[in-house]
Design a protein around this motif. Structure first.
Motif, short mmCIF file in Angstrom:
data_model
loop_
_atom_site.label_atom_id
_atom_site.label_comp_id
_atom_site.label_asym_id
_atom_site.label_seq_id
_atom_site.Cartn_x
_atom_site.Cartn_y
_atom_site.Cartn_z
N LEU A 1 0.85 -1.18 0.00
CA LEU A 1 0.00 0.00 0.00
C LEU A 1 0.89 1.23 0.00
O LEU A 1 1.72 1.39 0.90
CB LEU A 1 -0.90 0.01 1.24
CG LEU A 1 -1.76 1.27 1.41
CD1 LEU A 1 -2.84 1.32 0.35
CD2 LEU A 1 -2.37 1.32 2.80
N ARG B 1 0.02 7.75 1.70
CA ARG B 1 -0.85 8.79 1.13
C ARG B 1 -0.02 9.86 0.42
O ARG B 1 -0.40 10.35 -0.65
CB ARG B 1 -1.68 9.44 2.24
CG ARG B 1 -2.70 10.46 1.71
CD ARG B 1 -3.40 11.22 2.82
NE ARG B 1 -2.50 12.14 3.49
CZ ARG B 1 -2.04 12.00 4.72
NH1 ARG B 1 -2.40 10.95 5.43
NH2 ARG B 1 -1.22 12.88 5.27
N TRP C 1 -7.36 6.65 -1.59
CA TRP C 1 -6.34 6.05 -0.75
C TRP C 1 -6.94 5.59 0.59
O TRP C 1 -6.61 4.51 1.09
CB TRP C 1 -5.21 7.04 -0.49
CG TRP C 1 -4.15 6.48 0.40
CD1 TRP C 1 -3.08 5.71 0.05
CD2 TRP C 1 -4.08 6.60 1.84
NE1 TRP C 1 -2.35 5.36 1.15
CE2 TRP C 1 -2.95 5.89 2.27
CE3 TRP C 1 -4.88 7.25 2.77
CZ2 TRP C 1 -2.58 5.81 3.60
CZ3 TRP C 1 -4.51 7.17 4.11
CH2 TRP C 1 -3.38 6.47 4.52
N GLU D 1 -6.77 1.94 2.01
CA GLU D 1 -6.12 1.63 3.29
C GLU D 1 -7.04 0.77 4.15
O GLU D 1 -6.59 -0.20 4.79
CB GLU D 1 -5.76 2.91 4.02
CG GLU D 1 -5.01 2.64 5.33
CD GLU D 1 -4.97 3.85 6.24
OE1 GLU D 1 -3.98 4.00 6.97
OE2 GLU D 1 -5.94 4.62 6.24
N TRP E 1 -6.99 -2.64 2.74
CA TRP E 1 -5.70 -3.30 2.94
C TRP E 1 -5.55 -3.82 4.36
O TRP E 1 -4.99 -4.88 4.59
CB TRP E 1 -4.57 -2.31 2.65
CG TRP E 1 -3.31 -2.96 2.17
CD1 TRP E 1 -2.40 -3.64 2.92
CD2 TRP E 1 -2.82 -3.01 0.82
NE1 TRP E 1 -1.38 -4.10 2.13
CE2 TRP E 1 -1.61 -3.73 0.85
CE3 TRP E 1 -3.28 -2.50 -0.38
CZ2 TRP E 1 -0.84 -3.94 -0.29
CZ3 TRP E 1 -2.52 -2.72 -1.52
CH2 TRP E 1 -1.33 -3.43 -1.48
N ASN E 2 -6.07 -3.05 5.31
CA ASN E 2 -5.92 -3.42 6.72
C ASN E 2 -7.09 -4.22 7.26
O ASN E 2 -7.13 -4.55 8.43
CB ASN E 2 -5.76 -2.14 7.56
CG ASN E 2 -4.47 -1.43 7.23
OD1 ASN E 2 -3.45 -2.05 6.99
ND2 ASN E 2 -4.51 -0.10 7.23
#
Length: 305
Positions: A56, A59, A80, A84, A87-88
Motif C-alpha cells: 500500500l 498517502r 487512498w 487503506e 488493505w488493513n
C-alpha cells in the motif's frame, strides 16, 4: 494503459481501484520508474511494489504522483483512504483439513487466508478465530524457545533497526544510525513532514522530520548561494549544509525520538541568523515554491527533502 502485469488475486477491490488509478497517472506522466523516483521521495523499487499491488503506498506518494500529472489530490486521498481500509481489513481464513490434534500454523494458515474470500461470514468467522489462536500459540512457543529479543524495540522496527516496514518505505536507518546520512538516500524523506517553520528575511527555514526513521533535518528555501542550513539537536552533533546553487538546500540528519528535541536554523550570507522553535507534532504546510527569475529559469531545481 501500459503493459502492466496482473494484480494479485487477493487484492481487495478498493485497493485495485487505487492501483489502477496510480498506473493510469504513471502512464499519463510519461515517466519511467527511475524518473518517477527522481521526481518524488520514493525509490524505484518502492514504486514498483506500489504499482504492482504488493504494498500500500503512503498517502503522500499518491498525492506526489497526482501533483506530477496535475490531478486534484482530494479525490485521490479519498481513494487512498478506502484502499487503506481494505488493505488493513482482517482477512477471512477458512480452516483447512488437518490431522486429528494438528494445529493449522505457518504455511497451512497462510493457505487458509488465501482460500476463504468467498465464504459466508458466519462460516469463516469461527475459522478465523481458531486460526488466530493457533498462530498465537505457535508464535509464543517459538519466542520462548528461541529467545525472542524484540521486547522494547520500537513498533515497526526490524533486526537492523529500521522502521520502514510499518510504513511501506524503503528506509535504510533508524534513530542514531541515521545521524550524518542523507534523508533521500536512506528513504527517510518518504514520510517527511514539516514540524517547525520560520522566515528569516526572505528565507524559509524548516525543521523536517521522519517518523519512520526517528530523525530530523533542516531545510531552507528561497535562499541564495552561501546561505547555510543547520539542524540543532538538544544533545549531540549539529549538521549544516550550504546553498551552492539555486535557492534551497537541506542538511544531513540527526537522531530525534521526538521533533521537540530539535530545531532548524539558518545563517544567511548577509550575517543574519535565525532559528525555528523546537518542533511540534502538528504537520505544517511547506513554504511555496520560490519565483523563477533570471538565470535560475534555465537551471534544473534540485529535489529538496
Amino acid at each position: 494503459m501500459g503493459d502492466w502485469r496482473d494484480l494479485p488475486d487477493e487484492l481487495e477491490p478498493d485497493a485495485q481501484v487505487l492501483v489502477d488509478r496510480l498506473r493510469q497517472m504513471k502512464d499519463d506522466s510519461g515517466l519511467s520508474l527511475a524518473a518517477l523516483a527522481r521526481r518524488t521521495p520514493y525509490s524505484k523499487s518502492a514504486w514498483e511494489r506500489y504499482l504492482n499491488g504488493r504494498k500500500l503506498p503512503p498517502r503522500e506518494a499518491v498525492e506526489a504522483l497526482g501533483r506530477l500529472v496535475d490531478r486534484d489530490v482530494v479525490p485521490l486521498t479519498a481513494l487512498w483512504e478506502l484502499a487503506e481500509q481494505a488493505w488493513n481489513r482482517p482477512r477471512s481464513p477458512a480452516l483447512p483439513q488437518t490431522q486429528p490434534g494438528e494445529e493449522p500454523t505457518g504455511h497451512v494458515a497462510e493457505q487458509a487466508v488465501r482460500g476463504a474470500r468467498r465464504m459466508p461470514s458466519g462460516v469463516w468467522l469461527a475459522g478465523a478465530l481458531a486460526v488466530s489462536a493457533a498462530v498465537a500459540v505457535g508464535v509464543a512457543t517459538f519466542s520462548a524457545a528461541d529467545g525472542d529479543d524484540t521486547a522494547g524495540r520500537p513498533a515497526g522496527t526490524t533486526e537492523t533497526g529500521t522502521a520502514g516496514a510499518e510504513t511501506g518505505l524503503d528506509t535504510q536507518c533508524y534513530a542514531e544510525a541515521c545521524t550524518g546520512l542523507d534523508p533521500r538516500d536512506t528513504g527517510c524523506s518518504g514520510d517527511a513532514w514539516t514540524s517547525a517553520l520560520v522566515r528569516v528575511n526572505r528565507v524559509y527555514v524548516e525543521l523536517r522530520y521522519s517518523d519512520a526513521c526517528r530523525a530530523a533535518w533542516a531545510r531552507i528555501s528561497w535562499g541564495r548561494p552561501g546561505d547555510v542550513a543547520e539542524v540543532v539537536p538538544a544533545h549531540g552533533r549539529h549538521m549544516d549544509e550550504r546553498v551552492h546553487y539555486d535557492t534551497d538546500v537541506y542538511t544531513a540528519m540527526v537522531a530525534a525520538s521526538d521533533p521537540a528535541d530539535v530545531k532548524a536554523c539558518t545563517l544567511l550570507r548577509s550575517g543574519r541568523h535565525g532559528c525555528t522553535t523546537q518542533g511540534g507534532r502538528r504537520h505544517l504546510l511547506e513554504p511555496p515554491e520560490p519565483p523563477v527569475t533570471g538565470s535560475a529559469a534555465g537551471s534544473p531545481r534540485p529535489s529538496a527533502s
